[in-house]
Write an enzyme that holds these catalytic residues in place. Structure first.
Site, PDB file in Angstrom:
ATOM      1  N   ARG A   1       0.706  -1.174  -0.103  1.00  0.00           N
ATOM      2  CA  ARG A   1       0.012  -0.070   0.029  1.00  0.00           C
ATOM      3  C   ARG A   1       0.731   1.466   0.038  1.00  0.00           C
ATOM      4  NH1 ARG A   1      -3.876  -2.809  -0.154  1.00  0.00           N
ATOM      5  NH2 ARG A   1      -5.186  -0.935  -0.810  1.00  0.00           N
TER       6      ARG A   1
ATOM      7  N   HIS B   1      12.805  -2.552  -2.665  1.00  0.00           N
ATOM      8  CA  HIS B   1      12.147  -2.769  -3.874  1.00  0.00           C
ATOM      9  C   HIS B   1      12.831  -3.493  -4.657  1.00  0.00           C
ATOM     10  CE1 HIS B   1       9.449  -1.477  -7.161  1.00  0.00           C
ATOM     11  NE2 HIS B   1      10.613  -1.131  -7.756  1.00  0.00           N
TER      12      HIS B   1
ATOM     13  N   ASP C   1       8.423   4.653  -4.423  1.00  0.00           N
ATOM     14  CA  ASP C   1       9.682   4.045  -4.835  1.00  0.00           C
ATOM     15  C   ASP C   1      10.681   5.144  -5.252  1.00  0.00           C
ATOM     16  OD1 ASP C   1       8.689   1.380  -4.579  1.00  0.00           O
ATOM     17  OD2 ASP C   1       7.946   1.338  -6.616  1.00  0.00           O
TER      18      ASP C   1
ATOM     19  N   GLU D   1      17.604 -10.055  -1.492  1.00  0.00           N
ATOM     20  CA  GLU D   1      16.932  -8.833  -0.874  1.00  0.00           C
ATOM     21  C   GLU D   1      17.164  -9.438   0.982  1.00  0.00           C
ATOM     22  OE1 GLU D   1      12.846  -8.454  -1.739  1.00  0.00           O
ATOM     23  OE2 GLU D   1      13.157  -8.712  -3.905  1.00  0.00           O
TER      24      GLU D   1
END
Ligand code: GAR
Length: 203
Positions: free
Chosen positions: A92, A110, A146, A175
């Site tokens: 969100r 991201h 982002d 990640e």
């Protein structure tokens, strides 16, 4: 005194697990809350197993009223009193007002080398563009999606014939290494970015 970290998730929560598992021993941070906007998020059970307090603020209950949704999130955060918030697969977009309250203390991971491929379908877009290198980025969260100061990147090679799924799997492994490294520095108020070049940490 330990820094308290809240982690926001929407789905599987594999990045959340890698963050929680990293906050042990002499790490100055400890998880204080896993918060999900999705009551069915797989990560909730993982957090419970790791004995981290969980809360759910189901976005669907607010029928598009973002302000009310975020007020409910803030009520949960106020109870847990985090100093740092890590978005880990939280899908969100947070409002400017919400971010102002936690100014400079919200991080996100991201799955692309930002500023390339903001938004969704990052791996398919990188393959489609003929890129040879992909990766992931940890950045401070700003109202623009982002964007925000880059706190770390990790690179992954794109092979001939790669599929978005295969690439996503390799990027996700990175990640899980990158985000804990960034959080560790960040919680020590060391704001130098972490750059992981393929299989090495450069600085
Ligand atoms: C991760 O690949 C993360 O980078 C991505 O969602 C996945 C969540 O996986 N986040 C975004 O796309 C946010 N823009 P996880 O739930 O297993 O950590």
């Amino acid at each position: 005194m330990n820094k308290r970290v809240a982690i926001f998730i929407s789905g599987k929560g594999s990045n959340m697990v890698s963050l929680v598992e990293s906050m042990v021993g002499n790490h100055v941070a400890r998880p204080c809350l896993v918060l999900s906007d999705n009551p069915c998020a797989e990560g909730l059970e993982k957090a419970r197993k790791l004995r981290v307090p969980v809360a759910v603020v189901d976005h669907r209950a607010f029928s598009g009223d973002k302000r009310a949704f975020e007020s409910a999130m803030i009520a949960e955060l106020d109870k847990a009193s985090p100093q740092i918030i890590c978005l880990a697969g939280f899908m969100r977009i947070l409002s400017r007002e919400f971010l102002l309250k936690w100014h400079d203390r919200v991080l996100n991971i991201h799955p692309s080398l930002l500023p390339k491929y903001k938004g969704l379908d990052t791996h398919a877009r990188a393959i489609e563009a003929g890129d040879r290198v992909a990766g992931c980025t940890v950045h401070k969260v700003m109202p623009q999606v982002d964007s925000g100061e880059i706190m770390g990147t990790a690179k992954v090679q794109i092979y001939k014939g790669d599929t978005p799924e295969a690439l996503a799997k390799r990027v996700l492994e990175k990640e899980h290494m990158l985000y804990p490294k960034v959080l560790k520095r960040y919680s020590l108020a060391d704001y130098r970015p972490v750059f992981m070049e393929f299989d090495r940490v450069c600085r």
